[in-house]
Design a protein around this motif. Structure first.
Motif, short mmCIF file in Angstrom:
data_model
loop_
_atom_site.label_atom_id
_atom_site.label_comp_id
_atom_site.label_asym_id
_atom_site.label_seq_id
_atom_site.Cartn_x
_atom_site.Cartn_y
_atom_site.Cartn_z
N ASN A 266 0.89 -1.25 -0.08
CA ASN A 266 -0.10 0.08 -0.02
C ASN A 266 0.81 1.47 -0.15
OD1 ASN A 266 -2.19 1.60 0.16
ND2 ASN A 266 -2.45 1.53 2.42
N LEU A 267 1.43 1.69 -1.21
CA LEU A 267 2.37 2.56 -1.21
C LEU A 267 1.51 3.72 -1.88
CD1 LEU A 267 5.30 0.92 -2.99
CD2 LEU A 267 5.00 1.56 -0.53
N GLU A 268 1.94 5.24 -1.26
CA GLU A 268 1.46 6.26 -1.82
C GLU A 268 2.00 6.58 -3.30
OE1 GLU A 268 1.57 9.63 0.57
OE2 GLU A 268 0.77 8.40 2.23
N ARG A 269 3.35 6.22 -3.48
CA ARG A 269 4.04 6.76 -4.75
C ARG A 269 4.61 5.40 -5.10
NH1 ARG A 269 5.13 11.57 -6.79
NH2 ARG A 269 6.62 11.59 -8.38
N LEU A 270 4.39 5.15 -6.40
CA LEU A 270 5.20 3.74 -7.04
C LEU A 270 6.56 4.21 -7.34
CD1 LEU A 270 2.39 2.53 -9.29
CD2 LEU A 270 3.25 1.59 -7.29
N TYR A 271 7.55 3.19 -6.98
CA TYR A 271 8.98 3.57 -7.50
C TYR A 271 9.26 3.75 -9.11
CZ TYR A 271 13.95 2.71 -8.23
OH TYR A 271 15.14 2.79 -8.59
N SER A 272 9.89 4.53 -9.49
CA SER A 272 10.29 4.47 -10.89
C SER A 272 11.85 4.86 -11.03
CB SER A 272 9.44 5.91 -11.60
OG SER A 272 9.80 7.09 -11.23
N ILE A 273 12.32 4.19 -12.28
CA ILE A 273 13.56 4.47 -12.48
C ILE A 273 14.08 5.90 -12.55
CG2 ILE A 273 15.69 3.48 -13.48
CD1 ILE A 273 14.38 1.14 -13.92
N PRO A 274 14.88 6.54 -11.98
CA PRO A 274 15.28 8.01 -12.50
C PRO A 274 15.84 8.27 -13.92
CG PRO A 274 16.90 7.33 -10.67
CD PRO A 274 15.83 6.19 -11.05
N GLY A 275 15.16 9.14 -14.33
CA GLY A 275 16.19 9.62 -15.75
C GLY A 275 15.26 8.90 -17.05
N ASN A 276 16.00 9.09 -18.06
CA ASN A 276 15.26 8.44 -19.33
C ASN A 276 16.23 7.52 -20.09
OD1 ASN A 276 12.75 9.77 -19.26
ND2 ASN A 276 14.11 11.79 -19.43
N VAL A 277 15.66 6.75 -20.93
CA VAL A 277 16.40 5.86 -22.03
C VAL A 277 17.09 6.92 -22.78
CG1 VAL A 277 16.20 4.29 -23.79
CG2 VAL A 277 14.77 4.01 -21.92
N PRO A 278 18.41 6.74 -23.09
CA PRO A 278 19.36 7.45 -23.93
C PRO A 278 18.98 7.58 -25.35
CG PRO A 278 20.60 5.60 -23.13
CD PRO A 278 19.38 5.42 -22.47
N SER A 279 19.06 8.64 -25.93
CA SER A 279 18.66 8.68 -27.42
C SER A 279 19.85 8.00 -28.31
CB SER A 279 18.52 9.98 -27.85
OG SER A 279 19.88 10.79 -27.91
N LEU A 280 19.75 7.40 -29.39
CA LEU A 280 20.81 6.78 -30.29
C LEU A 280 21.77 7.54 -30.59
CD1 LEU A 280 18.37 4.53 -32.81
CD2 LEU A 280 19.60 4.17 -30.79
N ASN A 281 21.59 9.14 -30.70
CA ASN A 281 22.69 9.96 -31.04
C ASN A 281 23.43 10.46 -29.89
OD1 ASN A 281 20.78 11.84 -30.44
ND2 ASN A 281 20.60 12.50 -32.25
N ASN A 282 23.15 10.00 -28.67
CA ASN A 282 23.82 10.57 -27.69
C ASN A 282 23.82 9.38 -26.49
OD1 ASN A 282 24.97 12.43 -26.01
ND2 ASN A 282 23.08 13.15 -24.93
N MET A 283 24.64 8.48 -27.07
CA MET A 283 24.95 7.21 -25.94
C MET A 283 25.94 7.42 -24.91
SD MET A 283 22.79 4.38 -26.30
CE MET A 283 21.65 3.75 -27.23
N PRO A 284 26.04 6.99 -23.83
CA PRO A 284 26.94 7.52 -22.78
C PRO A 284 28.22 6.49 -23.24
CG PRO A 284 25.01 6.61 -21.77
CD PRO A 284 24.60 6.62 -23.14
N LYS A 285 29.32 7.00 -22.67
CA LYS A 285 30.80 6.46 -23.37
C LYS A 285 30.75 4.81 -22.70
CE LYS A 285 35.60 7.14 -22.41
NZ LYS A 285 36.55 8.14 -21.93
#
Length: 332
Positions: A266-285
């Motif tokens: 019985n949670l007031e707020r569901l967990y979500s992974i912070p941030g967003n999936v990276p775009s194809l033209n800006n992949m992390p190193k």
């Protein structure tokens, strides 16, 4: 003795040419599908799941797309196959159910026309025989008034009925492999349960191998024997379903499971992974998940981790699992 696989995907890389150069939508993905098995491919939108399935089907437009690596079906690399050979395999031996049936069914032709065309394209049946086969398949997937439905247009059917039609078309040639791309998205839970039951029964009756692409971990737990977790175009974790749910190793998989609502909580707020999936033209190193990972270290941000073997078939692409993989090798 080598294990028998109905499909082997090896080092699959699917790129799209753009003004910014080659964009890696699928980056070095490998997995196997066993006869009669349901394998789940899981991840958020933009993780490369659907592009993987379209690459297997030979449906990536070239240009701008480019597919490298190997997709072995019945001993043949279908990446190198001719368009004629691909047409023989597609639908006849490897069939696909797309996410939105309204974009897959032609709105100006009746259901019957489209079923008959699909059946006759790959068999020597007459138009009359194909018509009867179409009715038989519609009945098999639980569609009432099958004879009348053959004369109706896609817009006259509900979303659940259209999805059943797509499954009937896909299964009409008894394919060895069924690729289902988010087959229950946008359907209510009752229809969703019926579609999953239908796929389970078809698998049992015909020993069809199913590649189930979804973001719904509940569907994976119910339907799949093994699961491949994708993120940023890469496989980040894979293993049997029980292990992945009981002992997930990659922080992304842990986040996905943690963000799934539990009935007893019985949670007031569901967990979500912070941030967003990276775009194809800006992949992390380094690791593609590092910018969103609470446990990321310097090595994560600078070096791409390999897919470490944890135990048996369980693998994880995370530097945090390097010691587990080393212990596993030493204990082997």
């Amino acid at each position: 003795m080598a294990e028998n696989f109905v499909l082997e995907v090896k080092n699959l890389k699917t790129y799209f040419h753009s003004d910014n150069g080659l964009l890696p939508a699928v980056d070095d993905v490998s997995f196997q599908l066993k006869p009669g098995e349901t394998l789940g491919i899981v991840g958020e939108s933009g993780s490369g799941k659907s592009v993987t399935s379209l690459s297997i089907m030979g449906l990536i437009p070239k240009p701008p797309g480019e597919v490298r690596g190997s997709i072995i079906y019945k001993g043949q690399d279908i990446v190198q196959a001719s368009e004629k050979k691909l047409r023989e395999i597609r639908g006849n031996e490897i069939a696909m159910i797309f996410q939105e049936p309204m974009t897959s069914l032609n709105p100006v032709f009746t259901i019957g026309n489209q079923m008959i065309e699909a059946i006759r394209l790959h068999t020597s049946l007459s138009k009359k025989e194909a018509h009867h086969k179409g009715i038989e398949m519609l009945k098999l997937v639980g569609i009432p008034r099958a004879e009348e439905i053959m004369g109706e247009y896609p817009h006259q059917l509900s979303g659940g009925m259209r999805q059943r039609v797509m499954i009937a078309m896909a299964m009409s040639l008894n394919p060895s492999i069924l690729i289902a791309d988010e087959p229950t998205t946008a359907l209510d839970v009752t229809i969703q349960a019926q579609i999953l039951d239908l796929m389970r029964n078809l698998k049992k009756d015909y020993n069809t191998s199913i590649l189930l692409i979804t973001h719904d971990l509940g569907v994976v737990a119910e339907m799949c024997q093994r699961v491949v977790v994708m993120y940023g175009g890469k496989v980040v974790e894979e293993g049997d379903v029980r292990t992945i749910f009981k002992e997930p190793k990659h922080p992304y998989t842990i986040g996905l499971i943690k963000s799934t609502p539990k009935i007893k909580e019985n949670l007031e707020r569901l967990y979500s992974i912070p941030g967003n999936v990276p775009s194809l033209n800006n992949m992390p190193k380094g690791c593609t998940f590092a910018p969103r990972c609470e446990q990321a270290t310097e090595i994560c941000r600078n070096q791409v981790p390999p897919l470490f073997s944890i135990t048996g078939e369980h693998k994880s692409r995370c530097w945090l699992n390097e010691k587990d993989a080393l212990d596993n090798r030493e204990g082997a």
